[in-house]
Enzyme design. Structure first.
Site, short mmCIF file in Angstrom:
data_model
loop_
_atom_site.label_atom_id
_atom_site.label_comp_id
_atom_site.label_asym_id
_atom_site.label_seq_id
_atom_site.Cartn_x
_atom_site.Cartn_y
_atom_site.Cartn_z
N GLU A 268 -12.89 47.38 19.40
CA GLU A 268 -12.39 48.40 20.23
C GLU A 268 -11.53 49.25 18.93
O GLU A 268 -10.40 48.70 18.73
CB GLU A 268 -11.34 47.84 21.22
CG GLU A 268 -12.06 47.12 22.31
CD GLU A 268 -12.82 47.97 23.10
OE1 GLU A 268 -12.66 49.24 23.11
OE2 GLU A 268 -13.64 47.42 23.81
N CYS A 302 -5.35 55.09 21.83
CA CYS A 302 -6.60 55.22 21.31
C CYS A 302 -7.49 56.16 22.25
O CYS A 302 -7.97 56.93 21.45
CB CYS A 302 -7.28 53.97 21.53
SG CYS A 302 -7.35 52.99 23.25
P1 NAD Z 1 -4.18 48.01 13.05
O1 NAD Z 1 -5.54 48.18 12.44
O2 NAD Z 1 -3.16 48.48 11.68
O3 NAD Z 1 -3.95 46.67 13.24
C1 NAD Z 1 -4.66 45.99 14.30
C2 NAD Z 1 -4.48 44.53 14.23
O4 NAD Z 1 -5.10 44.07 13.09
C3 NAD Z 1 -2.97 44.13 13.92
O5 NAD Z 1 -3.03 42.86 14.87
C4 NAD Z 1 -3.08 43.75 12.77
O6 NAD Z 1 -1.91 42.88 12.25
C5 NAD Z 1 -4.31 42.97 12.31
N1 NAD Z 1 -4.70 43.16 10.97
C6 NAD Z 1 -4.40 43.97 9.73
N2 NAD Z 1 -5.20 43.60 8.87
C7 NAD Z 1 -5.98 42.56 9.15
C8 NAD Z 1 -7.13 41.95 8.45
N3 NAD Z 1 -7.19 42.14 7.05
N4 NAD Z 1 -7.88 41.35 9.11
C9 NAD Z 1 -7.64 40.94 10.37
N5 NAD Z 1 -6.78 41.50 11.45
C10 NAD Z 1 -5.96 42.54 10.24
O7 NAD Z 1 -3.97 48.93 13.95
P2 NAD Z 1 -2.72 49.44 14.91
O8 NAD Z 1 -1.90 50.52 13.76
O9 NAD Z 1 -1.81 48.25 15.21
O10 NAD Z 1 -3.23 50.02 16.04
C11 NAD Z 1 -3.60 51.46 16.20
C12 NAD Z 1 -4.93 51.47 16.10
O11 NAD Z 1 -5.77 50.92 17.03
C13 NAD Z 1 -5.75 53.08 16.42
O12 NAD Z 1 -6.54 53.28 15.43
C14 NAD Z 1 -5.89 53.13 17.74
O13 NAD Z 1 -7.09 54.01 17.99
C15 NAD Z 1 -6.65 51.63 17.90
N6 NAD Z 1 -6.84 51.02 19.22
C16 NAD Z 1 -8.12 50.95 19.80
C17 NAD Z 1 -8.22 50.81 21.20
C18 NAD Z 1 -9.45 50.57 21.76
O14 NAD Z 1 -9.48 50.04 22.63
N7 NAD Z 1 -10.63 51.41 21.19
C19 NAD Z 1 -6.98 50.50 21.76
C20 NAD Z 1 -5.66 50.35 21.19
C21 NAD Z 1 -5.54 50.65 19.84
#
Ligand code: NAD
Length: 513
Positions: A268, A302
């Site tokens: 997602e 998102c």
């Molecule tokens: P992010 O990608 O920075 O972090 C998401 C998660 O990944 C966090 O828990 C983070 O700690 C973890 N993470 C970081 N590095 C990682 C790695 N190397 N391996 C595994 N996990 C790792 O995103 P964010 O800033 O928390 O959230 C915003 C983003 O999320 C935006 O792009 C938004 O569009 C997206 N989002 C999508 C949906 C959807 O349903 N499509 C819903 C909510 C948010």
């Protein structure tokens, strides 16, 4: 109005939180460790909220082992009974809705109604899952062989890993966890390090409900910074499925790792959502729909509306009216009445806002309103921004997690659709029109290429009853309602012979004595 510290103290006391909280739970809370903890400050005004300790690789392994053990009995519990446990959990969360919503607002800065809405979404998914417990079905097919039965059944997968983003710090977990638990899985959660406190508050409430209702500990929580725990999860063959919510960049990295061990993912990822406003739109509905989509959660959804494509005949009128709404929208402390736009999550988000606007200007964009950092020392506030853009501007193809709306002009619906679809992401979309032909065109194969397509309503604010997710760089995952439950199970085709012979398919003969 009470200070943030007073609100924090009151809420913490009622939820059993303290200044120093363990962020690791598997059947029991692991002792808090100061030297390995995340400091939590509110984006509202920088108030210190407390600390949450993170898990070690060893604790992660123990949490997985425990979820594996719990899985054995839980997967054998009848689904209608499992789903009643989820009902108990949802009932219990409903009692704590106001308090949990406050934690969400304090930690990630959502305005009160959105913080409450976040918890309502958990409750809604829980009740959806309750009904689902009696609706886990498979197809029966006619067998070509006599005295044979051919059917599919769905079998629980095992321990599901959930990695969530900061902007829906509890709802996204419940979309996954409540559905996964209903179909018989156990769940290990790695929340965003920007929303560690919410994860602890949620797990404390759930732990209490589980104990009171004799529900086994089927949910585990392991906090970690950035990729610390996430990387372990990606490599861990004990997790057959990882549901990841976050940015496209991190999602792609994780998906490659999981795919290299042939594990499953639900992705997602980011969106770059667009609304088309036809000259035949109801202007009032279109303005409100676009404004809500672009301004809610300060553009940190998102599904936030990031682009609006407006028919040339109403373009100037729409721009001026939207500008007026933007300039009247109250930005500030999200817990204050009347505030519509709360803070950005952190300084990094403010920098992304500034960078995107300068790039847009460099690429030929014209700022209509906004382009101002309002506060970056005591909280993070930016002015919601509208930029007139031209087709092809590279910055408009990126997701900037901030309240920036790019505005385009179109003359034909084909042109509007081209602008709409010409981005790498494919999460949510909307058309505002009262013309049946335009709306059906938008919903046709030549229309919106997104996972979510809305007519006369905003790109943001999905209900839980439908499957949620998007195409292209958004990752193709589906969560929450409809038949999204199937992703948390494995499909098994069963052939049963109840005859007195063993005939082979396709008439193959195999004559042995
Ligand atoms: P992010 O990608 O920075 O972090 C998401 C998660 O990944 C966090 O828990 C983070 O700690 C973890 N993470 C970081 N590095 C990682 C790695 N190397 N391996 C595994 N996990 C790792 O995103 P964010 O800033 O928390 O959230 C915003 C983003 O999320 C935006 O792009 C938004 O569009 C997206 N989002 C999508 C949906 C959807 O349903 N499509 C819903 C909510 C948010």
């Amino acid at each position: 109005m009470k200070s943030l510290k007073e609100i924090r103290d009151e809420t913490f006391e009622k939820l059993g939180l303290s200044e120093n909280n363990s962020g690791v739970f598997y059947g029991k809370w692991i002792d808090y460790r100061q030297e390995n903890s995340i400091e939590v400050k509110s984006p509202i005004d920088g108030t210190y909220l407390g600390r949450v300790s993170v898990g070690t690789p060893d604790e992660y392994k123990k949490a997985v082992r425990m979820m594996e053990r719990e899985f054995i009995e839980w997967s054998e519990t009848p689904a209608p009974k499992r789903s009643l446990a989820i009902k108990d959990i949802s009932d219990g969360i409903r009692e704590k809705k106001e308090l949990l919503g406050k934690i969400v607002s304090l930690e990630v800065g959502k305005v009160t109604t959105e913080g409450q809405g976040e918890i309502q979404e958990m409750i809604d998914v829980g009740y959806f899952a309750t009904g689902l417990g009696r609706q886990i079905y498979g197809l029966t097919m006619a067998s070509e062989r006599p005295y044979h039965r051919l059917y599919e059944q769905y079998v629980p997968l095992g321990v599901i890993g959930v990695i969530s983003a900061f902007n829906f710090p509890s709802a996204v977990w419940s979309w996954n966890a409540f559905i996964a638990a209903t179909v018989g899985d156990t769940v290990l959660w790695k929340p965003s390090s920007k929303a560690a406190l919410t994860s602890v508050a949620v797990m404390r409430v759930i732990q209490d409900i589980m104990e009171k209702n004799s529900i086994p500990p089927i949910f585990a929580l392991v906090n970690g910074r950035g990729g610390e725990i996430g990387e372990l999860m990606a490599e861990d063959r004990s997790l057959p499925l990882i549901s990841f919510t976050g940015s496209v960049k991190t999602g792609k990295h994780l998906a490659e790792k999981v795919a290299s061990r042939l594990g499953k993912t639900i992705l997602e990822l980011g969106g770059n959502n667009c609304a088309i406003v036809s000259e035949k739109a109801d202007m009032k509905i279109a303005l409100k729909g676009v404004a809500f989509g672009a301004l809610a959660t300060a553009g940190q959804r998102c599904t936030s509306t990031r682009r609006v494509v407006v028919n040339e005949k109403i373009y100037d009128e729409f721009r001026e009216k939207l500008k007026e709404i933007y300039e009247k929208a109250k930005t500030g402390n999200p817990l204050e009445d009347g505030v519509i736009v709360g803070p950005m999550i952190d300084e990094g988000a403010v920098k992304d806002y500034e960078k995107a606007i300068s790039k847009a200007i460099e690429q030929g964009g014209k700022v209509i309103t906004g382009n101002k950092v309002l506060e970056r020392n005591r909280g993070y506030y930016v002015a919601p921004t509208i930029i007139e853009a031209r087709e092809g501007m590279e910055i408009t193809k990126e997701e900037t997690f901030a309240p920036i709306l790019y505005m385009f002009k179109y003359s034909t619906m084909e042109e509007a659709m081209r602008i709409h679809n010409n981005v790498p992401q494919g999460l949510s979309s909307a058309i505002f029109t009262t013309d049946l032909r335009e709306e059906e065109y938008f919903l046709s194969a030549r229309g919106s290429d997104c996972g979510i397509a809305n007519v006369n309503t905003s790109t943001a604010g999905a209900e839980i009853g439908g499957a949620f997710g998007g195409e292209k760089d958004t990752g193709g995952g589906r969560e929450s309602g409809s038949d999204a439950w199937k992703a948390y199970m494995r499909r098994q085709t069963v052939t049963k012979n109840y005859g007195k012979d063993i005939p082979l398919a396709q008439g193959v003969q195999f004559n042995v004595e």
